[in-house]
Design an enzyme around this catalytic site. Structure first.
Site, PDB file in Angstrom:
ATOM      1  N   GLY A  12      -7.511   8.722  -4.658  1.00  0.00           N
ATOM      2  CA  GLY A  12      -7.098   7.635  -3.776  1.00  0.00           C
ATOM      3  C   GLY A  12      -6.667   6.412  -4.562  1.00  0.00           C
ATOM      4  O   GLY A  12      -7.412   5.891  -5.379  1.00  0.00           O
ATOM      5  N   PHE A  15      -7.269   0.098  -2.594  1.00  0.00           N
ATOM      6  CA  PHE A  15      -7.871  -1.035  -3.299  1.00  0.00           C
ATOM      7  C   PHE A  15      -9.012  -0.589  -4.205  1.00  0.00           C
ATOM      8  O   PHE A  15      -9.137  -1.069  -5.337  1.00  0.00           O
ATOM      9  CB  PHE A  15      -8.388  -2.062  -2.285  1.00  0.00           C
ATOM     10  CG  PHE A  15      -7.296  -2.821  -1.592  1.00  0.00           C
ATOM     11  CD1 PHE A  15      -6.553  -3.770  -2.284  1.00  0.00           C
ATOM     12  CD2 PHE A  15      -6.999  -2.594  -0.264  1.00  0.00           C
ATOM     13  CE1 PHE A  15      -5.538  -4.482  -1.657  1.00  0.00           C
ATOM     14  CE2 PHE A  15      -5.981  -3.293   0.377  1.00  0.00           C
ATOM     15  CZ  PHE A  15      -5.260  -4.240  -0.323  1.00  0.00           C
ATOM     16  N   GLY A  16      -9.862   0.334  -3.720  1.00  0.00           N
ATOM     17  CA  GLY A  16     -11.015   0.772  -4.503  1.00  0.00           C
ATOM     18  C   GLY A  16     -10.615   1.576  -5.726  1.00  0.00           C
ATOM     19  O   GLY A  16     -11.043   1.280  -6.849  1.00  0.00           O
ATOM     20  N   GLU A 171      -4.057  -9.358  15.179  1.00  0.00           N
ATOM     21  CA  GLU A 171      -2.798  -9.656  14.491  1.00  0.00           C
ATOM     22  C   GLU A 171      -1.604  -9.046  15.229  1.00  0.00           C
ATOM     23  O   GLU A 171      -0.564  -9.697  15.395  1.00  0.00           O
ATOM     24  CB  GLU A 171      -2.860  -9.116  13.052  1.00  0.00           C
ATOM     25  CG  GLU A 171      -3.763  -9.963  12.162  1.00  0.00           C
ATOM     26  CD  GLU A 171      -4.311  -9.209  10.957  1.00  0.00           C
ATOM     27  OE1 GLU A 171      -4.989  -9.836  10.131  1.00  0.00           O
ATOM     28  OE2 GLU A 171      -4.067  -7.989  10.845  1.00  0.00           O
ATOM     29  N   ASP A 300     -13.732   2.562   2.209  1.00  0.00           N
ATOM     30  CA  ASP A 300     -13.967   2.919   3.603  1.00  0.00           C
ATOM     31  C   ASP A 300     -14.610   4.287   3.779  1.00  0.00           C
ATOM     32  O   ASP A 300     -15.109   4.600   4.863  1.00  0.00           O
ATOM     33  CB  ASP A 300     -12.632   2.912   4.383  1.00  0.00           C
ATOM     34  CG  ASP A 300     -12.117   1.503   4.604  1.00  0.00           C
ATOM     35  OD1 ASP A 300     -12.829   0.548   4.246  1.00  0.00           O
ATOM     36  OD2 ASP A 300     -11.002   1.365   5.132  1.00  0.00           O
ATOM     37  N   ALA A 316     -10.798  -4.927   2.216  1.00  0.00           N
ATOM     38  CA  ALA A 316     -10.245  -4.746   0.880  1.00  0.00           C
ATOM     39  C   ALA A 316     -11.151  -5.317  -0.223  1.00  0.00           C
ATOM     40  O   ALA A 316     -11.383  -4.639  -1.239  1.00  0.00           O
ATOM     41  CB  ALA A 316      -8.850  -5.368   0.816  1.00  0.00           C
TER      42      ALA A 316
END
Lengths: 428, 428
Positions: A12, A15-16, A171, A300, A316
């Site tokens: 993946g 962000f991580g 949003e 997540d 994030a």
């Protein structure tokens, strides 16, 4: 860097995973980063692609390009299908790959709470393809309204329902209201986009439940000021092509967008560890997999309860911190450290934007709303966007949109079997 | 503007249709512009979207937005299926629409010379969806090469064949060579993108046949300097998943792009006028349909022979001039003029870009090649791009790409049944 270095596989490039890769940049390891997409996606701005404010390349960058200067990493574009923790090997779409250390950050998608048939009716917002689907539906709804002579059927094309009032739902609702009230009115001759109703439906008692109650209340008021109808404590019980069922009430609405629920990547199942109801892996205090100190689960896909009793949120900054922690653990284990340092989440604050000059921000006891929160949100999001060029393009698009109310990416491409029978593939 | 004004229907929002609409801005008419897409596309830069240099919204703008200040026009997003010139009515995907005057500019797509099965193997470049398909294939080919251990099979992923050496083929070839030699090499660890072969195949005797022979020759030399192999006088006799057949020679190549042939919009057939071999309508001297002075055919859908005996070329400036001419004819007829003024094509010169600092330009007897031609090309294309914002974004993307060799839009999205089995739709 030789083949005898320990092999770290990262699944993946979110962000991580990216944070873990960077933290290991000068470590004596070989890294393989695997993602089924070729790009890192700045998900916090994905709703802007979905609402035609930004183009896709503005919020996405090729993983290879981001990592090209890091000599100890190989990027593979492939799908991780299962992990064999006994053989220390990942089954990919194309072949297998062995590891000494594994960091799994394959994320989550939205959940339809058992109503998988709703997925085609109410697209969510997790990937660029999702965002294109949302953009297409929203823009085509106004086109269909323009072609509809019957006022009731026309209004059904102008009714937009957004399910879930977390950050994404809020949003989306704010952006849709702005499009209807400010961007489109001058451009249609038969229908009036200002007749659009944007309805934000939330089963819980307030919007933005991750914020304190007073900020939730301010966010709701800002949404209403922008023209969004907020319906709290209301669950959606049915979605079909013509509309939604909200408790006793039936609402005709041709466009329903989904911003509720979390369902972790199915890869978690193959890790053999306990999962929570959303399919997230219950990790150890150091983010490792129970019984497998060499496997870490981050972002997540992981569920982690802090010492305060609160779960680490699926945002994030949390994913980045987890990625860095896992990478530091790998470094320590290579150096022979046996002590499994506990992960501690540092809450840097929460931000959510609502619309033009409307946002909420919370940093511990410090709270902001309205124009100041909006400026904080804007600076923070541009700052964290990957790549100097993207930042410039996004800033320019926003400045332009601010002055003109135009939106940069109002382009309908591709086909959507659901709602666009009249848009062909070939050229005109 | 009342309903009693003459009704002008324009089919197609390309360069021709848009020019006609604007020319009629202050005429006492009601205009309906119909396009099956919601946007005008700046086709001369489409190859840059296909080769990941620009994002789609940079070269496309919503027709409604472009025309919103023009009070006498209604934009409809629909597909024109047939024209009934007797009843003066257009059959749309959704209903019919009558007209007093009709201007048809629905353009052309590429032709596979009877080999329609090649379409899925060798995508052409006419729409944004085409460009996304090309971008996906090109970027994924380098990813597949990276995963391939067998050197012969790897090379097949690194062999790119472009069929047709008109402007689009030349531009594609130059851009692919630049990607392979400059953008990607630092980013792959196992394969070497510099091993890519870009082969430009042309059945005719020279590249860019619309230019004078000496410029064709200079263009070929510039292509070769960029690393493109040019094969002239060579026809493709077969295309399959593994490669192409060039006369006696078989070449293994997984990526074939199509830049040859023209096939006019099928709408031409329903007009009942004589068509040429490519399906283009043979129009009268004033661009009207034989026997129908109130119907005009413009742009790539029309074939028109100048007094010099040369055909009007299928380029944007010609389409614009034809659109304006048709609009002026409509104006004159409304004012009662019986004289059918002849269309005269004004050749403003030809430009084709080849790659970094490489282009050719021809203005009558004035000819340029190399750096100066490239600057002329750049200024002209940015100048003619619709919308101030787009121009700025494009200029910025180009400046960035020039200094860094990076490309702004290297994002793979969506699915391609042909060549990307391992890229799923859901999120990671």
């Amino acid at each position: 860097m030789t083949d005898s270095c320990p092999h770290v596989v990262i699944l993946g490039g979110g962000f991580g995973g990216l944070a873990a890769a960077r933290e290991l940049a000068d470590a004596p390891v070989r890294i393989t980063l695997i993602d089924r997409r070729n790009h890192h996606l700045f998900q916090p701005l994905l709703y802007q692609v979905g609402t035609a404010g930004l183009s896709a390349p503005s919020i996405a960058a090729p993983l290879r390009q981001i990592l090209r200067k890091q000599a100890n990493i190989t990027v593979l574009m492939d799908e991780a299908r299962a992990v064999d923790t006994t053989a220390r090997c990942v089954h990919l779409g194309q072949g297998d790959i062995g590891y000494d250390y594994l960091i799994v950050g394959t994320g989550a998608t939205h959940a339809y709470f058992g109503h998988d048939d709703w997925a085609s009716r109410a697209p969510g917002l997790k990937t660029l393809d999702d965002a294109f689907a949302v953009r297409r539906r929203v823009l085509l709804a106004f086109e269909r309204a323009e072609r509809e002579d019957d006022p009731v059927r026309r209004q059904a094309w102008l009714n937009f329902v957004i399910v879930g009032a977390g950050a994404t739902g809020v949003e989306l609702a704010g952006a849709l209201a702005e499009i209807a009230k400010h961007t489109l009115p001058r451009e249609f001759r038969r229908s009036d986009p200002r007749m659009a109703n944007v309805l934000l439906v939330e089963a819980g008692p307030r919007v933005l439940p991750a914020f304190d109650e007073d900020l939730s209340d301010k966010a709701r008021k800002q949404l209403e000021k922008l023209g969004v109808q907020v319906r709290l404590g209301t669950a959606v019980s049915a979605i079909d092509e013509e509309g939604v069922q909200l408790g006793e009430q039936r609402l005709q609405a041709r466009t329903v967008l989904w911003a509720a629920g979390v369902s972790a990547s199915p890869l978690g199942v193959s890790l053999g560890a306990p999962l929570d109801r959303a399919g997230r892996v219950q990790v150890q205090a150091d983010l490792s997999l129970p019984g497998h100190r060499e496997v870490f689960v981050i972002g997540d896909l992981a569920t982690f309860t802090q010492e305060s009793g609160k779960p680490v949120p699926g945002v994030a900054p949390a994913a980045k911190q987890m990625g860095r922690h896992a990478a530091l653990r790998v470094r320590a284990m290579i150096q022979g450290s046996a002590e499994a340092a506990r992960f501690r989440y540092r809450d840097d604050g929460s931000l959510a934007t609502i619309g033009r000059m409307a946002a909420v921000a919370q940093f511990g006891k410090l709270k902001f709303s309205g124009l100041l929160a909006w400026w904080i949100w804007l600076v923070a999001h541009v700052y964290f966007l990957i790549g100097f060029r993207n930042r410039l393009v996004v800033l320019m698009d926003w400045a332009w949109a601010y002055w003109t109310y135009e939106r940069a990416a109002r382009i309908v491409t591709g086909q959507d079997r659901e709602s666009a029978p009249s848009t062909g593939e070939s050229s005109e």
